[in-house]
Design a protein around this motif. Structure first.
Motif, PDB file in Angstrom:
ATOM      1  N   PRO A 163       1.150  -1.037  -0.569  1.00 15.67           N
ATOM      2  CA  PRO A 163      -0.336  -0.002   0.179  1.00 15.67           C
ATOM      3  C   PRO A 163       1.016   1.286  -0.170  1.00 15.67           C
ATOM      4  O   PRO A 163       1.558   0.968   1.010  1.00 15.67           O
TER       5      PRO A 163
ATOM      6  N   LEU B 198      -3.607  -7.740  -7.255  1.00  8.99           N
ATOM      7  CA  LEU B 198      -4.331  -6.489  -6.876  1.00  8.99           C
ATOM      8  C   LEU B 198      -5.558  -7.468  -6.388  1.00  8.99           C
ATOM      9  O   LEU B 198      -6.635  -8.041  -7.161  1.00  8.99           O
TER      10      LEU B 198
ATOM     11  N   SER C 110      -9.880  -4.355  -3.780  1.00 11.70           N
ATOM     12  CA  SER C 110      -8.046  -3.542  -3.270  1.00 11.70           C
ATOM     13  C   SER C 110      -8.187  -2.274  -4.357  1.00 11.70           C
ATOM     14  O   SER C 110      -9.791  -1.847  -4.849  1.00 11.70           O
TER      15      SER C 110
ATOM     16  N   VAL D 141      -1.234   2.260  -5.128  1.00  8.28           N
ATOM     17  CA  VAL D 141      -1.888   0.947  -4.174  1.00  8.28           C
ATOM     18  C   VAL D 141      -2.824   1.920  -2.519  1.00  8.28           C
ATOM     19  O   VAL D 141      -2.035   2.020  -2.584  1.00  8.28           O
TER      20      VAL D 141
ATOM     21  N   ARG E 159      -5.174   0.364  -1.067  1.00 12.10           N
ATOM     22  CA  ARG E 159      -5.682  -0.714  -0.235  1.00 12.10           C
ATOM     23  C   ARG E 159      -5.300  -2.181  -0.853  1.00 12.10           C
ATOM     24  O   ARG E 159      -5.869  -2.050  -1.867  1.00 12.10           O
ATOM     25  N   LEU E 160      -5.028  -2.775  -0.610  1.00 13.96           N
ATOM     26  CA  LEU E 160      -5.005  -3.855  -0.855  1.00 13.96           C
ATOM     27  C   LEU E 160      -5.906  -4.904  -0.038  1.00 13.96           C
ATOM     28  O   LEU E 160      -5.998  -5.683   0.579  1.00 13.96           O
TER      29      LEU E 160
END
Length: 184
Positions: free
Chosen positions: A53, A88, A92, A143, A145-146
Motif C-alpha cells: 500500500p 491486486l 483493492s 495502491v 488498499r489491498l
C-alpha cells in the motif's frame, strides 16, 4: 591576510569557486519524487509480489465493455477494474493514472479474468467503441488498499509520525471456576 594583498591568490580562489559552481550546476538533487522509493523497493526484489500500500507501480491497461456482473458479484459500473487477483486482490482500491483526465482517478478492483495476468489492469467502460479507442496504454497505479482489509491501507501522516505501539493482546476468555459443591 595573504588573499587581501595578492591579486593572483584572489584570481585562484575565484577560479576554483567558479569551477565548483559549474561542476555542481548539473547535479540532480533528490526531492519529493524519490520519497516513495523505500515503499516501492520490494518490486525490484520480486516483481510477482503484490505491491505494498502506497507504492506507485507501472502497469499495462486495457478496457472491456462486456458482461453484467463482476466476479465479485457486483454489477458492472463506472469505477470498476479487473486485475490479476494474485497482485491486486478483489476489493483493492487504487489510484489510476494514464495522464488523461477522463480516465484518471480512484478505482476499485472488483473483477478478474483469465486474460489478465501480471501487472495488467482492465477498466470497465459502458461503450465498446470507447473501450476499443482506449486500446492498450501504459499506466501508473498507486495502491491505496489491498483487498477488503481496512488495515492494509496506506498509513496516514499522523500514524507515520506518532507510531502507536500495539497494545497488549487480549486475554483469552475462560470459563468461571466452579464452586465446590456444584453451586455458583
Amino acid at each position: 591576510m595573504r588573499l587581501a594583498r595578492a591579486f593572483w591568490w584572489k584570481a585562484l580562489v575565484t577560479a576554483i569557486s567558479v569551477g565548483g559552481f559549474v561542476g555542481l550546476y548539473d547535479v540532480t538533487m533528490p526531492d519529493s519524487k524519490f520519497s516513495m522509493l523505500p515503499l516501492a523497493f520490494e518490486r525490484f526484489l520480486d516483481p510477482s509480489a503484490p505491491p505494498a500500500p502506497g507504492a506507485r507501480v507501472a502497469f499495462s491497461s486495457t478496457a472491456y465493455c462486456k458482461g453484467l456482473v463482476t466476479s465479485s458479484g457486483v454489477a458492472v459500473q463506472k469505477g470498476v477494474m479487473a486485475a490479476d487477483p494474485t497482485l491486486l486482490p478483489v476489493g483493492s482500491v487504487i489510484d489510476f493514472s494514464v495522464n488523461e483526465a477522463k480516465y484518471d482517478g480512484i478505482y476499485t478492483i472488483l473483477d478478474s479474468g483469465p486474460e489478465i495476468q501480471g501487472r495488467e489492469v482492465d477498466i470497465y467502460m459502458w461503450s465498446c467503441y470507447e473501450a476499443l479507442r482506449f486500446g492498450r496504454r501504459s499506466a501508473h497505479v498507486t495502491v491505496l488498499r489491498l483487498g477488503w482489509n481496512p488495515a492494509a491501507t496506506t498509513p496516514s501522516l499522523i500514524d507515520r509520525i506518532f507510531r502507536r505501539p500495539a497494545g497488549p493482546a487480549p486475554s483469552p476468555s475462560r470459563p468461571l471456576p466452579i464452586a465446590p459443591g456444584g453451586q455458583n
